[in-house]
Design a protein around this motif. Structure first.
Motif, PDB file in Angstrom:
ATOM      1  N   ALA A 118       0.828  -1.204   0.000  1.00 53.51           N
ATOM      2  CA  ALA A 118       0.000   0.000   0.000  1.00 53.51           C
ATOM      3  C   ALA A 118       0.864   1.256   0.000  1.00 53.51           C
ATOM      4  CB  ALA A 118      -0.925  -0.024   1.216  1.00 53.51           C
ATOM      5  N   LYS A 119       1.923   1.244   0.784  1.00 53.35           N
ATOM      6  CA  LYS A 119       2.815   2.400   0.828  1.00 53.35           C
ATOM      7  C   LYS A 119       3.508   2.594  -0.522  1.00 53.35           C
ATOM      8  CE  LYS A 119       4.919   3.514   4.574  1.00 53.35           C
ATOM      9  NZ  LYS A 119       5.573   3.725   5.865  1.00 53.35           N
ATOM     10  N   PRO A 164      -0.812  -9.121  -9.893  1.00 58.24           N
ATOM     11  CA  PRO A 164      -2.145  -9.633  -9.543  1.00 58.24           C
ATOM     12  C   PRO A 164      -2.186 -10.395  -8.216  1.00 58.24           C
ATOM     13  CG  PRO A 164      -1.692 -10.018 -11.863  1.00 58.24           C
ATOM     14  CD  PRO A 164      -0.418  -9.483 -11.266  1.00 58.24           C
ATOM     15  N   ALA A 165      -1.145 -11.155  -7.889  1.00 51.93           N
ATOM     16  CA  ALA A 165      -1.146 -11.908  -6.630  1.00 51.93           C
ATOM     17  C   ALA A 165      -1.171 -10.967  -5.426  1.00 51.93           C
ATOM     18  CB  ALA A 165       0.082 -12.824  -6.563  1.00 51.93           C
ATOM     19  N   VAL A 166      -0.473  -9.863  -5.549  1.00 44.94           N
ATOM     20  CA  VAL A 166      -0.441  -8.865  -4.478  1.00 44.94           C
ATOM     21  C   VAL A 166      -1.807  -8.202  -4.347  1.00 44.94           C
ATOM     22  CG1 VAL A 166       0.495  -6.590  -3.880  1.00 44.94           C
ATOM     23  CG2 VAL A 166       2.040  -8.430  -4.609  1.00 44.94           C
ATOM     24  N   LEU A 167      -2.357  -7.764  -5.452  1.00 49.49           N
ATOM     25  CA  LEU A 167      -3.640  -7.064  -5.427  1.00 49.49           C
ATOM     26  C   LEU A 167      -4.760  -7.987  -4.953  1.00 49.49           C
ATOM     27  CD1 LEU A 167      -4.796  -4.311  -5.866  1.00 49.49           C
ATOM     28  CD2 LEU A 167      -5.131  -4.879  -8.273  1.00 49.49           C
ATOM     29  N   ASP A 168      -4.748  -9.237  -5.385  1.00 51.80           N
ATOM     30  CA  ASP A 168      -5.774 -10.192  -4.950  1.00 51.80           C
ATOM     31  C   ASP A 168      -5.731 -10.380  -3.435  1.00 51.80           C
ATOM     32  OD1 ASP A 168      -6.561 -10.510  -7.567  1.00 51.80           O
ATOM     33  OD2 ASP A 168      -5.624 -12.487  -7.826  1.00 51.80           O
ATOM     34  N   ALA A 169      -4.528 -10.492  -2.879  1.00 50.35           N
ATOM     35  CA  ALA A 169      -4.394 -10.680  -1.424  1.00 50.35           C
ATOM     36  C   ALA A 169      -4.926  -9.458  -0.677  1.00 50.35           C
ATOM     37  CB  ALA A 169      -2.940 -10.952  -1.056  1.00 50.35           C
ATOM     38  N   LEU A 170      -4.586  -8.271  -1.144  1.00 50.52           N
ATOM     39  CA  LEU A 170      -5.042  -7.047  -0.491  1.00 50.52           C
ATOM     40  C   LEU A 170      -6.564  -6.920  -0.556  1.00 50.52           C
ATOM     41  CD1 LEU A 170      -2.350  -4.550  -1.824  1.00 50.52           C
ATOM     42  CD2 LEU A 170      -2.686  -5.173   0.575  1.00 50.52           C
ATOM     43  N   ARG A 171      -7.136  -7.154  -1.708  1.00 48.58           N
ATOM     44  CA  ARG A 171      -8.580  -6.982  -1.882  1.00 48.58           C
ATOM     45  C   ARG A 171      -9.392  -8.010  -1.094  1.00 48.58           C
ATOM     46  NH1 ARG A 171      -8.683  -5.764  -8.364  1.00 48.58           N
ATOM     47  NH2 ARG A 171      -8.813  -3.501  -8.222  1.00 48.58           N
ATOM     48  N   ALA A 172      -8.853  -9.215  -0.931  1.00 52.15           N
ATOM     49  CA  ALA A 172      -9.607 -10.286  -0.274  1.00 52.15           C
ATOM     50  C   ALA A 172      -9.543 -10.230   1.241  1.00 52.15           C
ATOM     51  CB  ALA A 172      -9.092 -11.649  -0.759  1.00 52.15           C
ATOM     52  N   ALA A 173      -8.573  -9.537   1.801  1.00 54.16           N
ATOM     53  CA  ALA A 173      -8.362  -9.581   3.252  1.00 54.16           C
ATOM     54  C   ALA A 173      -9.339  -8.670   3.998  1.00 54.16           C
ATOM     55  CB  ALA A 173      -6.930  -9.177   3.571  1.00 54.16           C
ATOM     56  N   PRO A 174     -10.082  -9.209   4.959  1.00 55.38           N
ATOM     57  CA  PRO A 174     -10.983  -8.372   5.756  1.00 55.38           C
ATOM     58  C   PRO A 174     -10.247  -7.521   6.785  1.00 55.38           C
ATOM     59  CG  PRO A 174     -11.093 -10.642   6.514  1.00 55.38           C
ATOM     60  CD  PRO A 174     -10.200 -10.626   5.306  1.00 55.38           C
ATOM     61  N   ASP A 175      -9.048  -7.938   7.159  1.00 54.39           N
ATOM     62  CA  ASP A 175      -8.243  -7.173   8.114  1.00 54.39           C
ATOM     63  C   ASP A 175      -6.779  -7.571   7.960  1.00 54.39           C
ATOM     64  OD1 ASP A 175      -7.811  -9.599   9.630  1.00 54.39           O
ATOM     65  OD2 ASP A 175      -9.741  -9.252  10.598  1.00 54.39           O
ATOM     66  N   ARG A 176      -5.905  -6.818   8.639  1.00 55.14           N
ATOM     67  CA  ARG A 176      -4.470  -7.030   8.469  1.00 55.14           C
ATOM     68  C   ARG A 176      -4.014  -8.408   8.947  1.00 55.14           C
ATOM     69  NH1 ARG A 176      -1.208  -6.985  12.105  1.00 55.14           N
ATOM     70  NH2 ARG A 176      -2.459  -5.626  13.403  1.00 55.14           N
TER      71      ARG A 176
END
Length: 198
Positions: free
Chosen positions: A84-85, A174-186
């Motif tokens: 994200a940073k 895509p693997a990075v973005l998929d992980a970020l979008r799917a996670a409900p919290d850190r």
């Protein structure tokens, strides 16, 4: 290490998209404020790097449960993990017409159990790409903006299976973005970080 452009067209590294949304008013406003204190593009890039490194809190370091991934959201909420940073810094640099790529490393997980992918950026100055890591400093981490040799947060340990990925991406992997979008919290995100890129 030789860095490899995913896209030979340099304009791809200036593009605005859903993640690197540098046309968003908050990104433009932040970029304009930072540019006010800069004498040239190099000074602006350093100021933007230091702003993201020092002002946007790494959510793991500070125990923040929120997951951000869109650059404007990272700036608005003031938090995010390395990916994200990197998205926020990329947007701020592209907002001032500085070609910026996303790039990655494979590092050992904090607990030593397996690997995870770490995100950083590369900026284009003087006809070359220069990697920068806005992750945030702390004990044992001293990343700095530099065009004269890398000063990254982490140096991969080859014996531990760590490595630098040489590809420079115009958009998040895509693997990075998929992980970020799917996670409900850190904490959920931490358990689903990609272990490698393919």
């Amino acid at each position: 290490m030789e860095l490899i452009q995913e896209n030979p067209d340099l304009s791809a590294y200036l593009a605005d998209d859903e993640v690197v949304d540098h046309h968003h008013p908050l990104v433009r406003e932040t970029a304009a404020r930072l540019a006010d204190g800069a004498t040239d593009s190099y000074a602006y890039a350093r100021l933007a790097f230091e702003f993201v490194r020092d002002t946007i809190r790494h959510s793991q370091d500070f125990g923040d449960p929120r997951v951000t991934w869109r650059a404007s959201d990272v700036l608005e909420q003031g938090t995010g993990i390395c990916y994200a940073k990197a998205h926020a810094l990329t947007a701020l640099l592209r907002a001032e017409d500085i070609p910026t790529a996303l790039c990655y490393q494979r590092l050992t997980q904090d607990d030593g159990a397996g690997h995870c992918v770490h995100g950083l950026v590369a900026v284009r100055f003087h006809g070359a790409w220069h990697r920068q890591d806005p992750r945030g400093n702390g004990p044992g981490v001293d990343a700095r903006f530099s065009l004269d040799g890398e000063q990254l947060a982490f140096l991969p340990d080859r014996e531990q299976g760590e490595l630098d990925y040489p590809t420079l991406y115009a958009a998040p992997h895509p693997a990075v973005l998929d992980a970020l979008r799917a996670a409900p919290d850190r904490s959920s995100l931490w358990r689903t970080l990609p272990a490698e890129l393919t």
